[in-house]
Write a protein that holds these residues in place. Structure first.
Motif, PDB file in Angstrom:
ATOM      1  N   GLU A   1       0.809  -1.224   0.000  1.00  0.00           N
ATOM      2  CA  GLU A   1       0.000   0.000   0.000  1.00  0.00           C
ATOM      3  C   GLU A   1       0.844   1.276   0.000  1.00  0.00           C
ATOM      4  N   PRO A   2       1.978   1.349   0.775  1.00  0.00           N
ATOM      5  CA  PRO A   2       2.786   2.588   0.695  1.00  0.00           C
ATOM      6  C   PRO A   2       3.331   2.818  -0.717  1.00  0.00           C
ATOM      7  N   LEU A   3       3.714   1.739  -1.395  1.00  0.00           N
ATOM      8  CA  LEU A   3       4.203   1.860  -2.774  1.00  0.00           C
ATOM      9  C   LEU A   3       3.073   2.324  -3.701  1.00  0.00           C
ATOM     10  N   LEU A   4       1.859   1.824  -3.436  1.00  0.00           N
ATOM     11  CA  LEU A   4       0.696   2.275  -4.214  1.00  0.00           C
ATOM     12  C   LEU A   4       0.527   3.786  -4.089  1.00  0.00           C
ATOM     13  N   ARG A   5       0.651   4.301  -2.851  1.00  0.00           N
ATOM     14  CA  ARG A   5       0.480   5.749  -2.646  1.00  0.00           C
ATOM     15  C   ARG A   5       1.550   6.534  -3.397  1.00  0.00           C
ATOM     16  N   LEU A   6       2.792   6.027  -3.368  1.00  0.00           N
ATOM     17  CA  LEU A   6       3.876   6.700  -4.095  1.00  0.00           C
ATOM     18  C   LEU A   6       3.607   6.658  -5.605  1.00  0.00           C
ATOM     19  N   GLY A   7       3.147   5.505  -6.072  1.00  0.00           N
ATOM     20  CA  GLY A   7       2.851   5.341  -7.500  1.00  0.00           C
ATOM     21  C   GLY A   7       1.724   6.262  -7.949  1.00  0.00           C
ATOM     22  N   ILE A   8       0.686   6.371  -7.124  1.00  0.00           N
ATOM     23  CA  ILE A   8      -0.430   7.258  -7.488  1.00  0.00           C
ATOM     24  C   ILE A   8       0.041   8.714  -7.474  1.00  0.00           C
ATOM     25  N   ALA A   9       0.891   9.060  -6.496  1.00  0.00           N
ATOM     26  CA  ALA A   9       1.409  10.445  -6.436  1.00  0.00           C
ATOM     27  C   ALA A   9       2.170  10.760  -7.724  1.00  0.00           C
ATOM     28  N   SER A  10       2.935   9.789  -8.230  1.00  0.00           N
ATOM     29  CA  SER A  10       3.715  10.017  -9.446  1.00  0.00           C
ATOM     30  C   SER A  10       2.816  10.039 -10.679  1.00  0.00           C
ATOM     31  N   ASN A  11       1.870   9.095 -10.730  1.00  0.00           N
ATOM     32  CA  ASN A  11       0.953   9.016 -11.878  1.00  0.00           C
ATOM     33  C   ASN A  11       0.140  10.306 -12.015  1.00  0.00           C
ATOM     34  N   THR A  12      -0.275  10.842 -10.860  1.00  0.00           N
ATOM     35  CA  THR A  12      -1.107  12.046 -10.856  1.00  0.00           C
ATOM     36  C   THR A  12      -0.356  13.246 -11.426  1.00  0.00           C
ATOM     37  N   ARG A  13       0.970  13.282 -11.214  1.00  0.00           N
ATOM     38  CA  ARG A  13       1.707  14.445 -11.727  1.00  0.00           C
ATOM     39  C   ARG A  13       2.314  14.191 -13.112  1.00  0.00           C
ATOM     40  N   TYR A  14       2.053  13.032 -13.718  1.00  0.00           N
ATOM     41  CA  TYR A  14       2.713  12.683 -14.984  1.00  0.00           C
ATOM     42  C   TYR A  14       2.371  13.650 -16.123  1.00  0.00           C
ATOM     43  N   ALA A  15       1.089  14.008 -16.252  1.00  0.00           N
ATOM     44  CA  ALA A  15       0.688  14.859 -17.387  1.00  0.00           C
ATOM     45  C   ALA A  15       1.424  16.196 -17.326  1.00  0.00           C
ATOM     46  N   ASP A  16       1.487  16.792 -16.129  1.00  0.00           N
ATOM     47  CA  ASP A  16       2.190  18.080 -15.986  1.00  0.00           C
ATOM     48  C   ASP A  16       3.686  17.889 -16.190  1.00  0.00           C
ATOM     49  N   PHE A  17       4.220  16.780 -15.672  1.00  0.00           N
ATOM     50  CA  PHE A  17       5.660  16.502 -15.788  1.00  0.00           C
ATOM     51  C   PHE A  17       6.062  16.424 -17.265  1.00  0.00           C
ATOM     52  N   VAL A  18       5.313  15.659 -18.054  1.00  0.00           N
ATOM     53  CA  VAL A  18       5.721  15.507 -19.462  1.00  0.00           C
ATOM     54  C   VAL A  18       5.480  16.800 -20.249  1.00  0.00           C
ATOM     55  N   ALA A  19       4.455  17.552 -19.876  1.00  0.00           N
ATOM     56  CA  ALA A  19       4.224  18.835 -20.568  1.00  0.00           C
ATOM     57  C   ALA A  19       5.403  19.779 -20.311  1.00  0.00           C
ATOM     58  N   GLU A  20       5.835  19.837 -19.050  1.00  0.00           N
ATOM     59  CA  GLU A  20       6.967  20.705 -18.710  1.00  0.00           C
ATOM     60  C   GLU A  20       8.255  20.194 -19.371  1.00  0.00           C
ATOM     61  N   LEU A  21       8.391  18.878 -19.408  1.00  0.00           N
ATOM     62  CA  LEU A  21       9.597  18.276 -19.992  1.00  0.00           C
ATOM     63  C   LEU A  21       9.658  18.542 -21.500  1.00  0.00           C
ATOM     64  N   THR A  22       8.530  18.430 -22.167  1.00  0.00           N
ATOM     65  CA  THR A  22       8.503  18.694 -23.613  1.00  0.00           C
ATOM     66  C   THR A  22       8.943  20.131 -23.888  1.00  0.00           C
ATOM     67  N   GLU A  23       8.454  21.041 -23.074  1.00  0.00           N
ATOM     68  CA  GLU A  23       8.850  22.441 -23.262  1.00  0.00           C
ATOM     69  C   GLU A  23      10.346  22.623 -22.947  1.00  0.00           C
ATOM     70  N   ALA A  24      10.781  22.041 -21.827  1.00  0.00           N
ATOM     71  CA  ALA A  24      12.175  22.231 -21.388  1.00  0.00           C
ATOM     72  C   ALA A  24      13.170  21.555 -22.330  1.00  0.00           C
ATOM     73  N   SER A  25      12.706  20.534 -23.074  1.00  0.00           N
ATOM     74  CA  SER A  25      13.622  19.804 -23.970  1.00  0.00           C
ATOM     75  C   SER A  25      13.637  20.412 -25.371  1.00  0.00           C
ATOM     76  N   GLY A  26      12.869  21.471 -25.561  1.00  0.00           N
ATOM     77  CA  GLY A  26      12.822  22.101 -26.886  1.00  0.00           C
ATOM     78  C   GLY A  26      11.818  21.432 -27.806  1.00  0.00           C
ATOM     79  N   GLY A  27      10.823  20.755 -27.195  1.00  0.00           N
ATOM     80  CA  GLY A  27       9.715  20.246 -28.009  1.00  0.00           C
ATOM     81  C   GLY A  27       9.697  18.742 -28.227  1.00  0.00           C
ATOM     82  N   LEU A  28      10.504  17.983 -27.460  1.00  0.00           N
ATOM     83  CA  LEU A  28      10.521  16.523 -27.664  1.00  0.00           C
ATOM     84  C   LEU A  28       9.312  15.868 -27.005  1.00  0.00           C
ATOM     85  N   SER A  29       8.628  15.030 -27.757  1.00  0.00           N
ATOM     86  CA  SER A  29       7.471  14.309 -27.214  1.00  0.00           C
ATOM     87  C   SER A  29       7.949  13.092 -26.413  1.00  0.00           C
ATOM     88  N   THR A  30       7.158  12.724 -25.416  1.00  0.00           N
ATOM     89  CA  THR A  30       7.491  11.536 -24.610  1.00  0.00           C
ATOM     90  C   THR A  30       6.581  10.360 -24.938  1.00  0.00           C
TER      91      THR A  30
END
Ligand code: GLY
Length: 394
Positions: A62-91
């Motif tokens: 269950e603690p790993l589940l909570r960590l996984g959900i915390a990461s999954n929840t921020r994935y969309a914002d993370f990849v959007a920021e990463l695409t911008e920071a990488s100069g437009g690379l899609s993930t």
């Protein structure tokens, strides 16, 4: 030691975990060096990239589940920021959901138990009959007896994620030193950087160990700081999907599918670019990455029962990677028994999923001295015979 590079933070290992730590830490204003012969080319090159904390839930984790959900929840914002920071690379991030299905009556009973466990934890999963599963994924075999739909378990392309992280690191001013760590440097009982195989001496205020399956092997690690990480081999196949022709042409598969096939577990991940990733074996073979006839046979045997049409698809690639396993299947995040040496490793089956949360957590530790609450249960201290020194900030 004489010094060739001086840096606030040295990250040993430039897989996606090490790169995310480096990128997030550089964004917070520290100077960062990554030591790796080929940054962005770790286990992510083999991984299927399923972001499935709910579908892959195991009893007692269950603690790993909570960590996984915390990461999954921020994935969309993370990849959007990463695409911008990488100069437009899609993930290749896709919000496609995951369907977990069962083939025979025993498989169905197993999946029913998992579904009940998911529901007790308040997770959003829906039980479907076999017919309902086939309505969602018409290529599934008529034998499929039922399954669960998890709408929030998605996917990302680990290879493209690695390339985007390399670019984002370079643009954020991270030094990528392309060599292997020959030995950890220890000065006055504190980690002080590393010496690279090319002879470069890198002096660092803090050293982050993010070397995946090799994290327990770094020469120079004092015995009390050695991390309990071992390689767990996974063989993975890549096929090319074709659109299924008919009155209404449709994709071979629309979403991630996990399956229990007569007690064996497989998963199939369809990418938008037509790649279909099929995994994975789980083998305790040390550092061996040989692709074996038996491994390929077992994956194709089970995949054919699940999706009979798969035998028509071109087989594009066979590969084997090493998951960094730990005694409790959870990562090692935070201070080690050696002051100024910080762990960001041991992500086992969840390296791609846990990349955003790990990058954020270790960058926070490096800049504030504290781990965020979701990462606190995962310090290496849980395996230590005695308390490590917790002081990490200067
Ligand atoms: N997370 C999938 C695997 O480790 O095979």
């Amino acid at each position: 030691m004489g010094t060739d590079i001086r840096t606030d933070v040295l990250v040993v290992g430039g897989g996606i975990i090490g790169l995310a730590v480096a990128w997030r830490t550089a964004q917070r204003g520290l100077s960062v060096t990554v030591l790796d012969p080929d940054p962005g080319h770790g286990a992510n090159q083999v991984a299927a990239g399923m972001l499935a904390p709910v579908t892959e839930l195991q009893y007692g984790e269950e603690p790993l589940l909570r960590l996984g959900i915390a990461s999954n929840t921020r994935y969309a914002d993370f990849v959007a920021e990463l695409t911008e920071a990488s100069g437009g690379l899609s993930t290749g991030y896709r919000r496609c959901g995951t369907l977990a299905v069962a083939l025979d009556a025993d498989d169905r009973a197993e999946l029913r138990e998992v579904h009940a466990f998911q529901q007790r934890l308040g997770l959003t999963t829906e039980w479907l009959t076999g017919r309902e599963c086939r309505r969602l994924e018409p290529m599934l075999a008529p034998d499929v007896r039922g399954g669960t739909l998890v709408a929030e378990d998605h996917q990302v392309d680990g290879r493209r994620l690695g390339a985007a992280l390399v670019a984002a690191c370079e643009r954020a001013g991270v030094t990528l030193h392309r060599s292997r760590a020959a030995t950890l440097a220890v000065t006055g009982d504190r980690a002080a950087g590393a010496v690279a195989e090319d002879g470069t001496r890198i002096a660092a205020g803090r050293t982050v160990l993010a070397a995946g399956s090799w994290s327990g092997e770094l020469p120079g690690l004092p015995p009390e700081a050695r991390l309990p990480v071992r390689p767990v081999k996974g063989q993975v196949l890549r096929l090319r999907m074709e659109t299924v022709q008919g009155p209404l042409p449709m994709p071979f598969l629309s979403r991630n599918v996990r399956a229990v096939v007569r007690g064996c577990h497989i998963y199939v991940v369809p990418r938008e670019n037509g790649e279909l990733v099929l995994g994975a074996t789980s083998e305790e073979q040390g550092f061996d990455t040989t692709v074996t006839a038996g491994g390929v046979y077992e994956l194709l045997r089970d995949a054919r029962e699940l999706l009979p049409g798969i035998t028509e698809l071109p087989l594009a690639e066979t590969n084997a990677g090493l998951r960094p396993g730990t005694p409790d299947n959870a990562p090692l995040l935070g201070p080690t028994a050696l002051p100024d040496l910080i762990a960001a490793t041991g992500h086992y089956r969840n390296g791609v999923l846990l990349t955003p949360v790990t990058g954020d957590a270790i960058a926070e530790l490096l800049t504030t001295g504290s781990l965020p609450p979701e990462a606190a249960p995962f310090t290496p201290e849980r395996f230590a015979a005695h308390r490590p020194v917790l002081e990490t900030s200067r």
